[in-house]
Design an enzyme around this catalytic site. Structure first.
Site, PDB file in Angstrom:
ATOM      1  N   SER A  65       5.942   3.557  11.144  1.00 42.81           N
ATOM      2  CA  SER A  65       6.543   3.191  12.430  1.00 42.81           C
ATOM      3  C   SER A  65       5.540   2.810  13.503  1.00 42.81           C
ATOM      4  CB  SER A  65       7.408   4.337  12.951  1.00 42.81           C
ATOM      5  OG  SER A  65       8.662   4.270  12.343  1.00 42.81           O
ATOM      6  N   LYS A  68       5.934  -0.674  14.690  1.00 44.17           N
ATOM      7  CA  LYS A  68       7.083  -1.148  15.482  1.00 44.17           C
ATOM      8  C   LYS A  68       6.684  -1.767  16.828  1.00 44.17           C
ATOM      9  CE  LYS A  68      10.408   1.846  13.160  1.00 44.17           C
ATOM     10  NZ  LYS A  68      11.026   3.178  13.127  1.00 44.17           N
ATOM     11  N   TYR A 191      10.215  -5.976   6.784  1.00 36.64           N
ATOM     12  CA  TYR A 191      10.044  -4.707   7.514  1.00 36.64           C
ATOM     13  C   TYR A 191       9.281  -3.683   6.664  1.00 36.64           C
ATOM     14  CZ  TYR A 191      11.342  -0.180   9.473  1.00 36.64           C
ATOM     15  OH  TYR A 191      11.298   1.111   9.965  1.00 36.64           O
ATOM     16  N   TYR A 243      10.186   9.161  18.706  1.00 35.53           N
ATOM     17  CA  TYR A 243      11.430   9.586  18.052  1.00 35.53           C
ATOM     18  C   TYR A 243      12.298  10.424  19.004  1.00 35.53           C
ATOM     19  CZ  TYR A 243       8.552   8.622  13.853  1.00 35.53           C
ATOM     20  OH  TYR A 243       7.723   8.078  12.920  1.00 35.53           O
ATOM     21  N   VAL A 261       5.629   8.067  10.067  1.00 34.86           N
ATOM     22  CA  VAL A 261       5.785   9.162   9.098  1.00 34.86           C
ATOM     23  C   VAL A 261       4.645   9.276   8.085  1.00 34.86           C
ATOM     24  CG1 VAL A 261       8.296   9.402   9.253  1.00 34.86           C
ATOM     25  CG2 VAL A 261       7.306   7.757   7.638  1.00 34.86           C
TER      26      VAL A 261
END
Ligand code: GLU
Length: 310
Positions: A65, A68, A191, A243, A261
């Site tokens: 992530s 992102k 992705y 998160y 993660v």
């Protein structure tokens, strides 16, 4: 900021944390459960290009992530903010990164680009003549920010692609609502590839350092992200980057960061430095346990929380 002092404090906290074995390896992507749980590294990059690294500094890991915000800034460059935000919102959710309930009630836009739905929607916007062109655009962009040619870990990619039932469900839901108009499997493959880009902490700290430096790379001195897009990326990292503990992070740390993660976290101290930490044991929210503690301790000792002066 005194870079030498920051490095010294970072080193102290780093050695204090080496014995900490709290947390578990991420296992929902089977390949991530195979890494050595004792790995630990950190890098600090000042906006002037000073670099300091400690621990297993040659160790690479997948972005997950932490990709992102980077791909979000690419989407802003390619399509402009108005278009991107007609497709994805800017609200924190308070939900876990992979929550299925991630679409706004009427528009069905995903809440923000830092959670899976929003990140998948953002990736779906990246234009190119072919799948290969789109993938190359993403890899080239992240590589330029890292300052070297980056590779994709194909086994992590395949591992996620084979098991990503939840992300697939989220993507098909967005397709159902016409939020996502691109081909679902192709978008997911892009992705998963962006999540599988391999970096070390130096690479990630250079990316963070570019964001700390209004989009100018600390070594090449090239303006790789516009000031406006840097600012927008940092705003979303600040409100949505961590998160379902983004609020707690904003309260305790008061600086933009993004967690992945794989056990990576990067932090941006605007106008000062970028920091990246890797330690693969994560807590129940998906944050690297030692990474989070290292950042919290450093920020507290250097009094970096942007609201600390009241
Ligand atoms: N590739 C991971 C996923 O989409 C990234 C999750 C994360 O790092 O938070 O599930």
């Amino acid at each position: 900021m005194n870079f030498a002092k920051a490095c010294e404090i970072l080193s102290q906290h780093f050695s204090n944390l080496t014995k900490n074995q709290d947390g578990q390896l991420a296992s929902y992507i089977p390949e991530l459960a195979k890494v050595d749980p004792t790995l630990f590294s950190a890098s600090l990059v000042s906006i002037d290009g000073e670099i300091f690294s400690v621990g297993n500094t040659d160790q690479t890991f997948s972005l997950q992530s932490t990709s992102k915000p980077i791909v979000y800034s690419l989407a802003l460059r390619e399509l402009g903010s108005d278009f991107v935000h007609s497709k994805v919102g800017v609200e924190p959710t308070g939900e876990a990164f992979n929550s299925i309930i991630e679409l706004e009630e009427n528009s069905h836009r995903p809440f923000n680009p830092m959670i899976n739905s929003g990140a998948i929607a953002t990736t779906s916007l990246i234009n190119g003549k072919s799948y290969k062109d789109k993938l190359n655009l993403i890899i080239d962009y992240v590589s330029e920010l890292a300052g070297r040619r980056l590779e994709i870990d194909k086994s992590i990619f395949e591992s996620e692609r084979a098991t990503a039932h939840r992300n697939r469900a989220i993507a098909y839901l967005m397709k159902h609502f016409d939020v996502m108009t691109s081909d679902v499997e192709e978008t997911l493959a892009l992705y998963f590839n962006q999540c599988s880009i391999l970096v070390d902490t130096r690479d990630l700290a250079l990316i963070a350092g570019s964001l700390a430096n209004q989009g100018i790379h600390p070594l090449s001195k090239k303006q790789l992200i516009s000031k406006d897009h840097t600012s927008k990326t940092l705003r979303l990292m600040f409100t949505c980057g961590m998160y379902d503990t983004a609020g707690e992070w904003a309260f305790r740390v008061g600086l933009p960061a993004k967690s992945g993660v794989s056990g990576a976290i990067f932090l941006v101290v605007p106008g000062q430095f970028g920091l990246a930490v890797y330690s693969p044991r994560i807590d129940q929210h998906g944050h690297s346990v030692r990474g989070r503690l290292l950042i919290e301790n450093l920020v507290s000792d250097l009094d970096l929380n942007i609201f600390s002066k009241g």
